[in-house]
Motif scaffolding. Structure first.
Motif, short mmCIF file in Angstrom:
data_model
loop_
_atom_site.label_atom_id
_atom_site.label_comp_id
_atom_site.label_asym_id
_atom_site.label_seq_id
_atom_site.Cartn_x
_atom_site.Cartn_y
_atom_site.Cartn_z
N LEU A 204 0.85 -1.18 0.00
CA LEU A 204 0.00 0.00 0.00
C LEU A 204 0.89 1.23 0.00
CD1 LEU A 204 -2.57 -1.12 2.67
CD2 LEU A 204 -3.14 -0.62 0.32
N ASP A 205 0.76 2.03 -1.02
CA ASP A 205 1.51 3.27 -1.07
C ASP A 205 0.63 4.38 -0.53
OD1 ASP A 205 3.39 5.14 -1.54
OD2 ASP A 205 3.69 4.63 -3.65
N LEU A 206 1.12 5.19 0.37
CA LEU A 206 0.27 6.17 1.03
C LEU A 206 1.05 7.40 1.43
CD1 LEU A 206 -0.17 5.29 4.75
CD2 LEU A 206 1.26 3.92 3.24
N SER A 207 0.34 8.47 1.63
CA SER A 207 0.93 9.68 2.17
C SER A 207 0.77 9.65 3.68
CB SER A 207 0.24 10.93 1.61
OG SER A 207 -1.05 11.05 2.17
N GLU A 208 1.46 10.54 4.37
CA GLU A 208 1.39 10.55 5.83
C GLU A 208 0.23 11.39 6.34
OE1 GLU A 208 5.16 11.82 7.20
OE2 GLU A 208 6.20 9.99 6.57
N GLU A 209 -0.50 12.04 5.44
CA GLU A 209 -1.59 12.90 5.86
C GLU A 209 -2.91 12.16 5.76
OE1 GLU A 209 -1.46 16.38 3.52
OE2 GLU A 209 0.53 17.00 4.19
N TRP A 210 -3.69 12.19 6.84
CA TRP A 210 -4.99 11.54 6.87
C TRP A 210 -6.03 12.57 7.31
CZ3 TRP A 210 -5.56 6.76 4.95
CH2 TRP A 210 -4.41 5.99 4.81
N PRO A 211 -7.22 12.55 6.69
CA PRO A 211 -8.23 13.55 7.01
C PRO A 211 -8.83 13.39 8.40
CG PRO A 211 -9.10 11.92 5.49
CD PRO A 211 -7.62 11.66 5.60
N ASN A 212 -8.83 12.15 8.94
CA ASN A 212 -9.37 11.96 10.28
C ASN A 212 -8.79 10.71 10.91
OD1 ASN A 212 -11.10 9.60 9.56
ND2 ASN A 212 -12.15 11.13 8.29
N GLU A 213 -8.94 10.60 12.22
CA GLU A 213 -8.35 9.49 12.97
C GLU A 213 -9.01 8.16 12.63
OE1 GLU A 213 -5.55 7.89 15.44
OE2 GLU A 213 -5.75 9.95 14.71
N GLU A 214 -10.32 8.18 12.32
CA GLU A 214 -11.04 6.95 12.00
C GLU A 214 -10.44 6.27 10.76
OE1 GLU A 214 -15.54 5.41 10.75
OE2 GLU A 214 -15.13 7.54 11.08
N GLU A 215 -10.18 7.04 9.73
CA GLU A 215 -9.61 6.47 8.51
C GLU A 215 -8.20 5.97 8.75
OE1 GLU A 215 -8.71 7.70 3.86
OE2 GLU A 215 -9.83 9.04 5.15
N LYS A 216 -7.44 6.70 9.55
CA LYS A 216 -6.07 6.30 9.85
C LYS A 216 -6.07 4.97 10.60
CE LYS A 216 -1.82 8.01 11.97
NZ LYS A 216 -1.19 9.15 12.69
N GLN A 217 -6.96 4.80 11.57
CA GLN A 217 -7.02 3.56 12.34
C GLN A 217 -7.48 2.41 11.47
OE1 GLN A 217 -9.51 4.33 15.74
NE2 GLN A 217 -7.99 5.61 16.76
N PHE A 219 -6.99 2.09 8.27
CA PHE A 219 -5.86 1.72 7.44
C PHE A 219 -4.81 0.94 8.23
CE2 PHE A 219 -1.81 2.22 5.40
CZ PHE A 219 -2.09 2.11 4.04
N GLN A 220 -4.54 1.36 9.46
CA GLN A 220 -3.54 0.69 10.28
C GLN A 220 -3.95 -0.76 10.56
OE1 GLN A 220 -0.61 1.86 11.10
NE2 GLN A 220 -0.07 -0.04 12.14
N LYS A 221 -5.25 -0.98 10.80
CA LYS A 221 -5.73 -2.33 11.05
C LYS A 221 -5.52 -3.20 9.82
CE LYS A 221 -9.84 -4.95 12.38
NZ LYS A 221 -11.28 -4.88 12.75
N LEU A 222 -5.84 -2.66 8.64
CA LEU A 222 -5.64 -3.41 7.41
C LEU A 222 -4.17 -3.71 7.19
CD1 LEU A 222 -6.58 -4.56 4.70
CD2 LEU A 222 -6.42 -2.25 3.75
N LYS A 223 -3.33 -2.74 7.47
CA LYS A 223 -1.89 -2.92 7.32
C LYS A 223 -1.39 -4.07 8.18
CE LYS A 223 2.46 -0.43 8.10
NZ LYS A 223 3.05 0.85 8.52
N GLU A 224 -1.85 -4.14 9.43
CA GLU A 224 -1.44 -5.21 10.33
C GLU A 224 -1.92 -6.57 9.83
OE1 GLU A 224 -3.07 -3.98 14.03
OE2 GLU A 224 -1.59 -2.38 14.36
N GLU A 225 -3.15 -6.61 9.28
CA GLU A 225 -3.66 -7.86 8.73
C GLU A 225 -2.83 -8.33 7.56
OE1 GLU A 225 -7.69 -7.08 7.71
OE2 GLU A 225 -8.42 -7.12 9.79
N MET A 226 -2.43 -7.40 6.69
CA MET A 226 -1.64 -7.76 5.52
C MET A 226 -0.26 -8.25 5.92
SD MET A 226 -2.68 -4.74 2.86
CE MET A 226 -1.60 -5.41 1.60
N ILE A 227 0.35 -7.61 6.90
CA ILE A 227 1.66 -8.04 7.37
C ILE A 227 1.58 -9.45 7.94
CG2 ILE A 227 3.41 -7.65 9.14
CD1 ILE A 227 3.05 -4.68 8.72
N LYS A 228 0.51 -9.73 8.69
CA LYS A 228 0.33 -11.07 9.26
C LYS A 228 0.17 -12.11 8.15
CE LYS A 228 -2.69 -13.77 12.30
NZ LYS A 228 -3.91 -13.75 13.15
#
Length: 264
Positions: A204-217, A219-228
């Motif tokens: 996943l290529d992404l920028s460091e800017e997120w419009p809100n905390e909900e979207e950031k979280q 994305f982070q959950k998906l990232k952890e699932e993909m790494i697993k």
């Protein structure tokens, strides 16, 4: 996007992905009914998220257009093969679209009209080409292409990351694409030579800017699932490789012993 990780971007599906699909699509398909029920629930709760993942849905119906203001649309783990041409025009507020683990072969050109979409997940779809119109999607900050057999853009462009992909598609759409130079090396580095830390970087290529905390979280959950998932795939690959190597050593030893006896 790390070059070493690019070995994961365009590879075809494996047993891990097939197991995921079988797990998600165990029931018979009833696309209209499943979608209608999910839409009704979304309307009653005034939610901005429509989740119809793993429902064995084969095609999308116009029921989804009753929710023109949804921001998060989850369609992962179905058997969808086509996306309606007008989906992106009729859902103008989408910021997150999860299409992973489907049978999508192409994205509609209408995606180029969207102005809000930030995250697009396409993992494990048999898509070979991204539409040039995707290059107009300047709001995009995250693009997931793992296990997609992409031929356009070519691998060397994809390895450079999201900005390069969008620029390439823009040039293709504007007729400015004259030629594409092949990668410096014709072959990708063998997986067994990659460091685990490199292999586990998410596609996943992404920028460091997120419009809100909900979207950031989210994305982070998906990232952890993909790494697993990638760690499990990598370890399974290593076990298979070690098993094959051990078998080859045993066979070689037996053949050597047989040759030794024949010369006695």
């Amino acid at each position: 996007m790390d070059d070493s990780y690019s070995t994961e971007l365009n590879s075809s599906g494996d047993s891990f992905g097939e197991h995921h699909l079988r797990k998600g699509n165990s029931s018979r398909s009833n696309s209209p009914g499943e979608i209608r029920t999910a839409v009704e629930e979304c309307l009653l709760s005034s939610s901005n998220t429509l989740d119809i993942s793993r429902r064995n849905i084969k095609h999308l119906t116009e029921e989804i257009y009753r929710l023109p203001n949804i921001k998060y649309f989850h369609l992962e783990g179905n058997v969808i093969s086509t996306i309606p041409e007008d989906l992106f025009q009729k859902l103008p507020h989408l910021v997150w679209l999860d299409l992973r683990y489907n049978k999508i072969k192409a994205l509609p050109s209408g995606i180029g009209y969207h102005r809000q979409l930030k995250t697009l997940l396409l993992e494990r779809n048999p898509i070979k080409e991204l539409p040039p119109e995707l290059g107009n999607l300047t709001s995009l900050t995250a693009l997931n292409l793992r296990h997609c057999p992409l031929e356009f853009p070519p691998k060397d462009v994809i390895q450079k990351g999201l900005k390069s992909i969008l620029c390439f598609l823009q040039d293709a759409g504007n007729g400015r694409l004259l030629s594409v130079e092949p990668p410096a090396s014709g072959e990708m580095p063998p997986v067994e030579k990659l460091n685990l830390s490199d292999l586990l970087q998410p596609g996943l290529d992404l920028s460091e800017e997120w419009p809100n905390e909900e979207e950031k979280q989210r994305f982070q959950k998906l990232k952890e699932e993909m790494i697993k998932q990638e760690k499990e795939e990598f370890l399974a690959y290593k076990r298979d490789s070690c098993g094959e190597a051990s078998w080859n050593v045993q066979v070689g030893s037996r053949k050597g012993a047989e040759r030794g006896r024949s010369f006695m």
